[in-house]
Design a protein around this motif. Structure first.
Motif, short mmCIF file in Angstrom:
data_model
loop_
_atom_site.label_atom_id
_atom_site.label_comp_id
_atom_site.label_asym_id
_atom_site.label_seq_id
_atom_site.Cartn_x
_atom_site.Cartn_y
_atom_site.Cartn_z
N GLY A 275 38.62 18.79 -25.86
CA GLY A 275 38.17 18.42 -24.52
C GLY A 275 39.29 18.00 -23.60
O GLY A 275 39.10 17.87 -22.39
N ALA A 276 40.48 17.76 -24.18
CA ALA A 276 41.65 17.41 -23.38
C ALA A 276 42.48 18.67 -23.20
O ALA A 276 43.26 19.04 -24.07
CB ALA A 276 42.47 16.31 -24.06
N ASN A 277 42.29 19.34 -22.08
CA ASN A 277 43.00 20.59 -21.84
C ASN A 277 43.20 20.79 -20.34
O ASN A 277 42.66 20.04 -19.53
CB ASN A 277 42.25 21.77 -22.46
N LEU A 278 43.97 21.79 -19.99
CA LEU A 278 44.34 22.02 -18.59
C LEU A 278 43.13 22.32 -17.72
O LEU A 278 43.01 21.79 -16.60
CB LEU A 278 45.35 23.17 -18.50
N SER A 279 42.23 23.16 -18.20
CA SER A 279 41.09 23.55 -17.37
C SER A 279 40.15 22.38 -17.13
O SER A 279 39.64 22.20 -16.01
CB SER A 279 40.34 24.72 -18.01
N ALA A 280 39.90 21.56 -18.16
CA ALA A 280 39.02 20.40 -17.99
C ALA A 280 39.66 19.37 -17.06
O ALA A 280 38.97 18.78 -16.21
CB ALA A 280 38.72 19.77 -19.35
N ALA A 281 40.97 19.15 -17.21
CA ALA A 281 41.65 18.18 -16.35
C ALA A 281 41.61 18.62 -14.90
O ALA A 281 41.38 17.82 -13.99
CB ALA A 281 43.10 18.00 -16.82
N ARG A 282 41.86 19.91 -14.67
CA ARG A 282 41.82 20.42 -13.30
C ARG A 282 40.42 20.28 -12.72
O ARG A 282 40.24 19.86 -11.57
CB ARG A 282 42.25 21.88 -13.26
N LEU A 283 39.40 20.63 -13.49
CA LEU A 283 38.02 20.54 -13.02
C LEU A 283 37.66 19.10 -12.66
O LEU A 283 37.06 18.84 -11.61
CB LEU A 283 37.06 21.06 -14.09
N PHE A 284 38.03 18.17 -13.53
CA PHE A 284 37.69 16.77 -13.27
C PHE A 284 38.44 16.24 -12.05
O PHE A 284 37.84 15.64 -11.15
CB PHE A 284 38.03 15.89 -14.49
N ASN A 285 39.75 16.43 -12.01
CA ASN A 285 40.54 15.86 -10.91
C ASN A 285 40.22 16.53 -9.58
O ASN A 285 40.23 15.88 -8.53
CB ASN A 285 42.03 15.94 -11.22
N LYS A 286 39.93 17.84 -9.60
CA LYS A 286 39.53 18.50 -8.37
C LYS A 286 38.21 17.92 -7.87
O LYS A 286 38.06 17.63 -6.67
CB LYS A 286 39.37 20.01 -8.62
N GLY A 287 37.25 17.74 -8.76
CA GLY A 287 35.98 17.14 -8.38
C GLY A 287 36.14 15.73 -7.87
O GLY A 287 35.50 15.32 -6.89
N LEU A 288 37.02 14.96 -8.53
CA LEU A 288 37.26 13.59 -8.11
C LEU A 288 37.86 13.54 -6.71
O LEU A 288 37.41 12.78 -5.85
CB LEU A 288 38.20 12.90 -9.11
N VAL A 289 38.90 14.34 -6.48
CA VAL A 289 39.57 14.34 -5.17
C VAL A 289 38.59 14.75 -4.07
O VAL A 289 38.53 14.10 -3.01
CB VAL A 289 40.79 15.27 -5.18
N ASN A 290 37.82 15.80 -4.32
CA ASN A 290 36.83 16.23 -3.32
C ASN A 290 35.83 15.13 -3.04
O ASN A 290 35.41 14.92 -1.89
CB ASN A 290 36.12 17.50 -3.79
N ARG A 291 35.44 14.43 -4.10
CA ARG A 291 34.48 13.34 -3.94
C ARG A 291 35.07 12.20 -3.13
O ARG A 291 34.43 11.64 -2.22
CB ARG A 291 34.06 12.83 -5.33
#
Length: 479
Positions: A275-291
């Protein structure tokens, strides 16, 4: 209504809306320095400036880091390690000295823009068993008096970054501080409020997912979930909102429901665990920043986002303790050498790589293909006791490269850490230097940097922490 009165009301309304409009969340980063290969502080400050990152949170008051930040205009939160709380709580003169050396010295014209001092870091973690609990409030009191003596109390605010385990609840609206923290939290929150300081909290949906096999994976992200949490009239579609509102409920219960909140740490690791990988990190941080940039708020505080949000973290830290998990060394949005791991827009364009990073020559140390490797275990153990081998674990990016690959990865990590000293690739003839990059897929065999200091031994607490890891039958101790 007279035209004069109407004009006055119009001006007042304009001012009110103007004030509300400029109160928007800022996105900053945590800059930790527990690294094996360190970029120079000047290189890191340039990286911050190139990416228009205007807020940074530190975990100590490293003079080299603070000197590099002078004149940058970047807003800084300086940290005080938990180990210093006891002496700061017992001695006003020590507090005076700390403020003089680490705040006043830099708060000069063209100096460092220090806005906060973090008194401890998650000092109420349950795993600490209360060892710092009695020191926090007296340390706050002494430090506040020291800031006042230096005429800095109006400019620099004291905060206490708390982990989300400081409060608990089955539903957000029922949030409350842990019973053993009730009295100390009332003291601290009252102190913070009276001095105009926010409440700083660290929120980690990844850790909720990592530590609980029943935790819905989609609830950790911001894309919606098939497992929403229904709490009366409010419905929660992500762990961030639920956690934030649990804190709001806890603050409301002690009379501080309108307390301003700063997210001190939040992020997603890119390696070292499932669960700790590049795609998951990008998805989470992108969602966080947009939020964050949407200023949406949460069900209990709609339209009022946190004051600031600090991503965890800026750079990978290869010397951190792995006791919480091997992912601890892989939280950076940039790799150790300042290269963006994935595309991410923090509101100022996509991440830009660090410039003018000076690398060692393009050569690597690998297992000698002509030698019998049956006696390699002790050499492997030695290499991984200095270098970071966490990516070789189950769930890591280098987990599938085979036994010879594991050996080569360990040898190379040690070799680069020793600045490619030829003798450090010998391993009794089992290692050999190659000029061909042995990286495979997402498994990157690093080349060290030369523009900073290397130190593979210092952890946050200054202690060596060991844990046993097994790779395909080979044992190693990671410090």
């Amino acid at each position: 209504m007279t035209s004069t009165l109407f004009s006055m009301i119009t001006v007042l309304l304009f001012c009110v809306f103007a004030v509300v409009e400029v109160v928007e969340s800022g996105i900053g980063v945590n800059w930790g320095t527990v690294a094996l290969h360190k970029l120079s502080p000047e290189t890191v400050v340039d990286l911050l400036k190139d990416n228009k990152i205007e807020k940074v949170k530190l975990f100590d008051a490293d003079p080299d880091v603070l000197k590099a930040l002078m004149g940058s205009g970047i807003e800084v939160m300086v940290g005080i390690p938990n180990e210093m709380l006891a002496v700061l709580s017992s001695s006003a003169s020590v507090a005076d000295l700390w403020v003089s050396q680490n705040v006043s010295r830099y708060m000069v014209k063209g100096g460092v823009n220090i806005k906060y001092v973090a008194v401890g870091n998650e000092p109420f973690l349950t795993s600490y068993s209360g060892q710092y609990q009695s020191y926090v409030f007296p340390a706050l009191t002494n430090l506040q008096q020291s800031l006042a003596k230096g005429n800095l109390a109006g400019m620099v605010k004291l905060v206490v970054p708390c982990n989300a385990d400081a409060y608990e609840s089955s539903l957000p609206s029922q949030g409350a501080f842990r019973p053993e923290l009730a009295q100390i939290m009332m003291q601290i929150v009252s102190f913070l409020s009276s001095n105009g300081s926010p409440f700083v909290v660290n929120i980690y949906p990844f850790l909720s997912l990592y530590g609980n096999s029943d935790f819905p994976q989609d609830y950790a992200f911001f894309e919606g979930t098939t497992h929403p949490v229904v709490d009366g009239p409010n419905v929660y579609y992500n762990a961030y909102d639920g956690n934030f509102d649990t804190l709001l409920a806890a603050l409301s219960k002690i009379g501080y429901g309108h307390m301003p909140i700063v997210i001190g740490e939040i992020g997603w690791p890119t390696d070292g665990a499932l669960g700790a990988n590049l795609s998951a990190a990008r998805l989470f941080n992108k969602g966080l920043v947009n939020r964050v940039l949407s200023n949406k708020g949460t069900p209990l505080r709609p339209g009022v986002p946190p004051m600031d949000v600090y991503l965890f973290s800026l750079l990978d830290e290869g010397a951190k303790s792995v006791l919480p998990g091997n992912f601890e060394r892989h939280w950076g949005i940039f790799s150790f050498d300042g290269q963006a791991k994935y595309s991410l827009n923090l509101g100022n364009g996509l991440l830009k790589n660090a410039k003018d990073v000076h690398y060692l020559p393009s050569r690597w140390c690998v297992a000698n293909p002509t030698r019998d490797l049956s006696a390699v275990a002790n050499h492997f153990k030695l290499a991984c006791s200095f270098a970071d081998c966490t990516t070789l674990n189950y769930g890591g990016s280098c987990n599938g490269i085979g036994e010879k690959g594991n050996i080569s990865y360990a040898f190379n990590g040690y070799y680069q850490l020793q600045k490619q000293n030829p003798r450090t690739c010998e391993f009794d003839g089992l290692g050999i230097v190659t000029f061909r990059d042995p990286s495979v897929g997402d498994c990157r065999f690093l080349v060290g940097v030369t523009d900073g200091k290397s130190s593979g031994f210092r952890l946050n607490s200054g202690r060596i922490v060991s844990s046993l890891i097994i790779f395909g039958g080979i044992f190693t101790v990671v410090v």
